[in-house]
Design a protein around this motif. Sequence first.
Motif, PDB file in Angstrom:
ATOM      1  N   UNK A  43       1.001  -1.400  -0.023  1.00 54.52           N
ATOM      2  CA  UNK A  43      -0.240   0.262  -0.017  1.00 54.52           C
ATOM      3  C   UNK A  43       0.967   1.307   0.029  1.00 54.52           C
ATOM      4  N   UNK A  44       1.791   1.177   0.607  1.00 51.38           N
ATOM      5  CA  UNK A  44       2.834   2.326   0.818  1.00 51.38           C
ATOM      6  C   UNK A  44       3.520   2.497  -0.877  1.00 51.38           C
ATOM      7  N   UNK A  45       4.020   1.546  -1.063  1.00 50.57           N
ATOM      8  CA  UNK A  45       4.489   1.400  -2.542  1.00 50.57           C
ATOM      9  C   UNK A  45       3.341   1.920  -3.422  1.00 50.57           C
ATOM     10  N   UNK A  46       2.235   1.677  -3.439  1.00 50.55           N
ATOM     11  CA  UNK A  46       1.050   2.426  -4.405  1.00 50.55           C
ATOM     12  C   UNK A  46       1.025   3.725  -4.230  1.00 50.55           C
ATOM     13  N   UNK A  47       1.180   4.089  -2.814  1.00 50.81           N
ATOM     14  CA  UNK A  47       0.948   5.763  -2.554  1.00 50.81           C
ATOM     15  C   UNK A  47       2.108   6.329  -3.156  1.00 50.81           C
ATOM     16  N   UNK A  49       4.180   5.462  -5.441  1.00 47.19           N
ATOM     17  CA  UNK A  49       4.445   5.842  -6.871  1.00 47.19           C
ATOM     18  C   UNK A  49       3.136   5.546  -7.704  1.00 47.19           C
ATOM     19  N   UNK A  50       2.186   6.243  -7.254  1.00 42.19           N
ATOM     20  CA  UNK A  50       0.783   6.262  -7.893  1.00 42.19           C
ATOM     21  C   UNK A  50       0.373   4.840  -8.788  1.00 42.19           C
ATOM     22  N   UNK A  51       0.531   3.951  -7.962  1.00 43.30           N
ATOM     23  CA  UNK A  51      -0.051   2.578  -8.428  1.00 43.30           C
ATOM     24  C   UNK A  51      -1.384   2.206  -8.273  1.00 43.30           C
ATOM     25  N   UNK A  52      -2.032   1.399  -8.840  1.00 43.19           N
ATOM     26  CA  UNK A  52      -3.441   0.711  -8.422  1.00 43.19           C
ATOM     27  C   UNK A  52      -3.038  -0.025  -7.095  1.00 43.19           C
ATOM     28  N   UNK A  53      -3.912   0.224  -6.299  1.00 40.26           N
ATOM     29  CA  UNK A  53      -3.772  -0.705  -4.942  1.00 40.26           C
ATOM     30  C   UNK A  53      -3.650  -2.273  -5.311  1.00 40.26           C
ATOM     31  N   UNK A  54      -4.735  -2.486  -5.957  1.00 43.20           N
ATOM     32  CA  UNK A  54      -4.767  -3.832  -6.231  1.00 43.20           C
ATOM     33  C   UNK A  54      -3.582  -4.595  -7.108  1.00 43.20           C
ATOM     34  N   UNK A  55      -2.998  -3.902  -8.034  1.00 51.44           N
ATOM     35  CA  UNK A  55      -1.777  -4.262  -8.737  1.00 51.44           C
ATOM     36  C   UNK A  55      -0.661  -4.109  -7.814  1.00 51.44           C
ATOM     37  N   UNK A  56      -0.423  -3.268  -7.027  1.00 47.50           N
ATOM     38  CA  UNK A  56       0.526  -3.241  -5.886  1.00 47.50           C
ATOM     39  C   UNK A  56       0.535  -4.554  -4.889  1.00 47.50           C
ATOM     40  N   UNK A  57      -0.609  -4.593  -4.356  1.00 41.04           N
ATOM     41  CA  UNK A  57      -0.864  -5.886  -3.701  1.00 41.04           C
ATOM     42  C   UNK A  57      -0.382  -7.166  -4.425  1.00 41.04           C
ATOM     43  N   UNK A 114      -9.436   6.938   0.209  1.00 41.50           N
ATOM     44  CA  UNK A 114      -8.338   6.178  -0.238  1.00 41.50           C
ATOM     45  C   UNK A 114      -8.547   4.915   0.483  1.00 41.50           C
ATOM     46  N   UNK A 115      -8.819   4.899   1.701  1.00 41.24           N
ATOM     47  CA  UNK A 115      -8.813   3.754   2.434  1.00 41.24           C
ATOM     48  C   UNK A 115     -10.075   2.813   1.959  1.00 41.24           C
ATOM     49  N   UNK A 121     -10.317  -3.640  -3.406  1.00 41.23           N
ATOM     50  CA  UNK A 121      -9.702  -4.670  -4.671  1.00 41.23           C
ATOM     51  C   UNK A 121      -9.814  -6.274  -4.016  1.00 41.23           C
ATOM     52  N   UNK A 122     -10.066  -6.216  -2.844  1.00 35.04           N
ATOM     53  CA  UNK A 122     -10.290  -7.805  -2.142  1.00 35.04           C
ATOM     54  C   UNK A 122     -11.330  -7.787  -1.178  1.00 35.04           C
ATOM     55  N   UNK A 123     -11.516  -6.864  -0.223  1.00 33.81           N
ATOM     56  CA  UNK A 123     -12.429  -7.007   0.526  1.00 33.81           C
ATOM     57  C   UNK A 123     -13.531  -5.995   0.432  1.00 33.81           C
ATOM     58  N   UNK A 124     -14.385  -6.156  -0.330  1.00 30.42           N
ATOM     59  CA  UNK A 124     -15.685  -5.267  -0.865  1.00 30.42           C
ATOM     60  C   UNK A 124     -16.488  -5.521  -0.151  1.00 30.42           C
TER      61      UNK A 124
END
Length: 266
Positions: A43-47, A49-57, A114-115, A121-124
């Motif tokens: 999640x930190x990496x996504x924030x 580097x402006x990545x999609x959260x699901x992609x980063x996870x 954002x939370x 992406x997983x826990x919807x």
Amino acid sequence: MLGAIIGDIAGSRYEFNPTNDYNFEMFSKEAGYTDDTICTCAIADALLNDKDYGDALHEWCRKYPHPMGGYGGRFAQWVRSENPQPYGSYGNGSAMRVSPVGWFCKRRQDVLEEAKKTALCTHDHPEGVKGAQTVALAIYVANQHRRCHEQTKDVIKSVMDACVDFSGYDIDIRKEDVENRFDETCQGTVPVALWVINQSTGFEDAIRRAVSLGADADTLGAIVGSIAEAIWGIPEDMKAAALSYMDDRMKKVLTRWKESVIAEDD
């Protein structure tokens, strides 16, 4: 976010072998990072580097396919999938990984939005989303009030008031009702984490209370640690100890996080 990682490491050896010993050895050779740390770094990496959260996870978890304790069943399937889709979870995984959002976002509404995205992406399931939002909100509120140099007891009250008002969680908890009770849901974990914070006197005390409750030790430790960091900060010796468990990829994210987010917050 380092608070979440410390709580994860401290609780890792007790996830399936619970303890009620408050004076447990926090950084032992049997401890290590689990999926909680991997997902928090993602999640930190996504924030950063402006990545999609699901992609980063997905990317991070595939790079660490066999963490200590493994991945939960449905999340493991999500990681292995070539086309991962949310699966209606209300597990506490959404809450344990969300802490970077509470530091990164500068407005309450952005924190909540954002939370929500980190969860969807997983826990919807609504409870999965609410759990993530509540933890991120706790960190955000703690930071806002700490910067105003309020007394710690007042910061904690503001956090509790904001989180209960938002979530509707009941944090009037009796220890005997949650001790030695393994609950992997958001609704069974996040209120307990808030209750632990409300009882605590410092960062280390909060981690020890969380882990020695005999519950889902690593994840409860991660959630409590993430909020405790925003309220009390982290002792330097505990920071150094946690870093000794982490690899270069994780340390790189933490270094950039400290330079671009924490330094700005200070």
